[in-house]
Design a protein around this motif. Structure first.
Motif, mmCIF file in Angstrom:
data_model
loop_
_atom_site.group_PDB
_atom_site.id
_atom_site.type_symbol
_atom_site.label_atom_id
_atom_site.label_comp_id
_atom_site.label_asym_id
_atom_site.label_seq_id
_atom_site.Cartn_x
_atom_site.Cartn_y
_atom_site.Cartn_z
ATOM 1 N N ASN A 196 0.795 -1.229 0.000
ATOM 2 C CA ASN A 196 0.000 0.000 0.000
ATOM 3 C C ASN A 196 0.829 1.281 0.000
ATOM 4 O O ASN A 196 0.346 2.336 -0.387
ATOM 5 C CB ASN A 196 -0.973 0.012 1.176
ATOM 6 N N ASN A 197 2.084 1.224 0.441
ATOM 7 C CA ASN A 197 2.960 2.394 0.366
ATOM 8 C C ASN A 197 4.398 1.982 0.672
ATOM 9 O O ASN A 197 4.665 0.857 1.105
ATOM 10 C CB ASN A 197 2.494 3.523 1.308
ATOM 11 N N GLY A 198 5.327 2.890 0.457
ATOM 12 C CA GLY A 198 6.737 2.584 0.652
ATOM 13 C C GLY A 198 7.112 2.389 2.104
ATOM 14 O O GLY A 198 8.046 1.631 2.416
ATOM 15 N N THR A 199 6.416 3.055 3.015
ATOM 16 C CA THR A 199 6.690 2.882 4.439
ATOM 17 C C THR A 199 6.351 1.463 4.873
ATOM 18 O O THR A 199 7.110 0.836 5.629
ATOM 19 C CB THR A 199 5.881 3.898 5.263
ATOM 20 N N SER A 200 5.260 0.943 4.387
ATOM 21 C CA SER A 200 4.895 -0.447 4.683
ATOM 22 C C SER A 200 5.934 -1.409 4.117
ATOM 23 O O SER A 200 6.248 -2.425 4.738
ATOM 24 C CB SER A 200 3.518 -0.776 4.098
ATOM 25 N N ALA A 201 6.471 -1.088 2.945
ATOM 26 C CA ALA A 201 7.505 -1.946 2.353
ATOM 27 C C ALA A 201 8.699 -2.059 3.295
ATOM 28 O O ALA A 201 9.231 -3.157 3.525
ATOM 29 C CB ALA A 201 7.933 -1.377 1.005
ATOM 30 N N ASP A 229 16.860 1.014 0.379
ATOM 31 C CA ASP A 229 15.724 1.936 0.358
ATOM 32 C C ASP A 229 15.772 2.622 -0.998
ATOM 33 O O ASP A 229 16.517 3.572 -1.222
ATOM 34 C CB ASP A 229 15.815 2.944 1.495
ATOM 35 N N ALA A 230 14.969 2.087 -1.909
ATOM 36 C CA ALA A 230 14.961 2.566 -3.294
ATOM 37 C C ALA A 230 13.715 3.401 -3.576
ATOM 38 O O ALA A 230 13.255 3.491 -4.712
ATOM 39 C CB ALA A 230 15.020 1.367 -4.244
ATOM 40 N N ALA A 231 13.189 4.026 -2.534
ATOM 41 C CA ALA A 231 11.930 4.764 -2.659
ATOM 42 C C ALA A 231 11.978 5.835 -3.735
ATOM 43 O O ALA A 231 10.961 6.137 -4.364
ATOM 44 C CB ALA A 231 11.562 5.390 -1.317
ATOM 45 N N SER A 274 8.869 3.223 -3.123
ATOM 46 C CA SER A 274 7.650 4.007 -2.956
ATOM 47 C C SER A 274 7.105 4.367 -4.323
ATOM 48 O O SER A 274 7.869 4.720 -5.225
ATOM 49 C CB SER A 274 7.935 5.284 -2.165
ATOM 50 N N PHE A 275 5.794 4.272 -4.467
ATOM 51 C CA PHE A 275 5.132 4.741 -5.674
ATOM 52 C C PHE A 275 4.176 5.884 -5.331
ATOM 53 O O PHE A 275 3.086 6.013 -5.906
ATOM 54 C CB PHE A 275 4.383 3.594 -6.365
ATOM 55 N N TYR A 276 4.585 6.693 -4.358
ATOM 56 C CA TYR A 276 3.849 7.915 -4.032
ATOM 57 C C TYR A 276 3.690 8.729 -5.318
ATOM 58 O O TYR A 276 4.577 8.711 -6.181
ATOM 59 C CB TYR A 276 4.636 8.695 -2.973
ATOM 60 N N ALA A 336 2.013 6.231 -8.480
ATOM 61 C CA ALA A 336 0.647 5.752 -8.700
ATOM 62 C C ALA A 336 -0.347 6.905 -8.647
ATOM 63 O O ALA A 336 -0.045 7.986 -8.134
ATOM 64 C CB ALA A 336 0.287 4.717 -7.633
ATOM 65 N N CYS A 337 -1.521 6.665 -9.174
ATOM 66 C CA CYS A 337 -2.646 7.579 -8.957
ATOM 67 C C CYS A 337 -3.283 7.170 -7.631
ATOM 68 O O CYS A 337 -4.317 6.500 -7.578
ATOM 69 C CB CYS A 337 -3.642 7.497 -10.104
ATOM 70 N N GLY A 338 -2.609 7.551 -6.548
ATOM 71 C CA GLY A 338 -2.973 7.112 -5.205
ATOM 72 C C GLY A 338 -1.718 6.689 -4.467
ATOM 73 O O GLY A 338 -0.603 6.938 -4.927
ATOM 74 N N GLU A 339 -1.882 6.063 -3.331
ATOM 75 C CA GLU A 339 -0.744 5.602 -2.533
ATOM 76 C C GLU A 339 -0.386 4.165 -2.916
ATOM 77 O O GLU A 339 -1.275 3.325 -3.088
ATOM 78 C CB GLU A 339 -1.095 5.634 -1.043
ATOM 79 N N ALA A 340 0.908 3.877 -3.019
ATOM 80 C CA ALA A 340 1.336 2.505 -3.323
ATOM 81 C C ALA A 340 2.833 2.374 -3.050
ATOM 82 O O ALA A 340 3.566 3.363 -2.993
ATOM 83 C CB ALA A 340 1.044 2.154 -4.788
ATOM 84 N N GLY A 341 3.271 1.141 -2.871
ATOM 85 C CA GLY A 341 4.680 0.850 -2.661
ATOM 86 C C GLY A 341 4.991 -0.537 -3.178
ATOM 87 O O GLY A 341 4.090 -1.291 -3.586
#
Length: 371
Positions: free
Chosen positions: A65-70, A164-166, A188-190, A197-202
């Motif tokens: 769901n986001n890079g922090t979760s990753a 950390d390749a965010a 991170s795909f902030y 992403a069009c939204g939050e993702a990781g």
């Protein structure tokens, strides 16, 4: 100077310009997600995972769901927890530290160099203790860190190496894409990232089947078979709409990154103001310039000067991690990481995105040179 440039402010990042170019293609992808009602996980996420693993030249990719979760899941998969320590740079976005803290471990902050602004290899060994379990190397601003040097330390002390390749989707270290050098890499795909992403993702990449299966379990309530929960898990799935937008954007990412490199090269070759310092670029680092960061002695004065001339600047990052209030209990103080502290007080980011026109780039160069 172009009259348009004098009337419209040049943003530090203008995401709308990118999105307008691919709007119809993205909306068509959204319609497919809608028609299949595949909003949480599902085939669109699986398609992106396969494509992104191929892009990174890794065996596996897992959408979250986001890079922090990753970063959080990476620590858990490595068995890092209460009583453990993980070495990270002080000069990074706070999420690098969150992943460590969420697992119950303690982040140990290390200063950056005064030229690449990446973690200082020479400062790491003095921070290693019997509690140290891993080092997180951050590919800061889209530029790879010194992976070989970090891995050598990890191998010597039997530590895990995590990327950390965010900020670095498509960056290369010695000709190989980042994402497969460590046990695990976290992206991170902030929306504002080079691949956003069009939204939050990781996302997470790995070459280990064991870690891959663990991530599938952890992100989905600790469950592979529905309603059977093998361990304490989390609701960290990537959404179908986010994956669909990433699937579209991934096709354009290399071209967008090439344009960023072109713009960065023009900045590096043509900004010749002695009041400005830029990030050093080692030969082995093929950056994607997620950010273009400079330093100057009087940052506020330069920011005001740029704003008056309709150029927006950003701050990445105004407070180093070791001095954040959230980590006050760790008792770091001013002077512990002097290079990171200098950057926090003197750095600013100038406009960097693929859609900048040549006229806009020339204008920014001219304005900075006249400062």
């Amino acid at each position: 100077m172009n009259d348009i440039l004098l009337q419209e402010k040049i943003l530090c990042l203008d995401l709308k310009k990118q999105l307008q170019q691919i709007k119809e293609e993205v909306f068509s992808a959204f319609e497919s997600v809608y028609d299949n009602a595949a909003f949480s996980g599902g085939p669109f996420v699986e398609d992106f995972e396969k494509s992104f693993a191929s892009f990174c030249q890794t065996n596996y990719a897992v959408g979250v769901n986001n890079g922090t979760s990753a970063l959080h899941l990476a620590m858990l998969a490595l068995g890092i927890g209460q009583g453990d320590e993980v070495i990270i740079p002080a000069n990074t976005f706070i999420a690098t530290a969150w992943g460590v803290t969420y697992s119950g471990a303690t982040p140990v902050f290390v200063d950056c160099t005064n030229d690449t602004w990446q973690i200082d290899i020479n400062c790491i060994k003095e921070k290693i203790t019997s509690k140290t379990k891993a080092i997180i190397g951050v590919h800061l601003y889209g530029q790879p860190c010194d992976i070989d040097a970090l891995k050598a330390i990890c191998e010597q002390h039997k530590l895990y190496f995590v990327e950390d390749a965010a900020q670095s989707q498509g960056a290369q270290y010695k000709g190989t894409p980042v994402g497969g050098f460590g046990e695990i890499a976290c992206f991170s795909f902030y929306p504002g990232k080079n691949l956003g992403a069009c939204g939050e993702a990781g996302g997470i990449t790995t070459n280990s089947e064991v870690f891959y299966k663990r991530f599938l379990n952890l992100r989905n309530h600790g469950s592979i078979v529905r309603y059977y929960h093998d361990e304490l898990g989390f609701n960290m799935r990537m959404g179908g709409l986010e994956a669909a937008s990433l699937n579209v954007k991934l096709k354009y990412l290399s071209a967008w990154n090439d344009r960023r490199r072109e713009i960065a090269g023009r900045y590096q070759n043509n900004i010749n103001n002695t009041k400005i310092k830029m990030q050093s670029q080692p030969d082995w680092a093929h950056s994607i310039y997620h950010l273009f960061v400079i330093t100057t002695d009087n940052r506020d004065e330069l920011v005001d000067y740029l704003n008056e001339r309709k150029i927006a600047a950003g701050l990445h990052y105004p407070v180093p991690c070791h001095l954040q209030k959230a980590y006050g209990s760790l008792k770091y103080k001013i002077g512990d990481c002097p290079n990171s502290e200098y950057l926090s007080n003197h750095c600013l980011s100038i406009p960097m995105y693929a859609e900048l026109t040549d006229d806009e780039v020339n204008y920014i160069i001219d304005v900075i040179n006249a400062y």
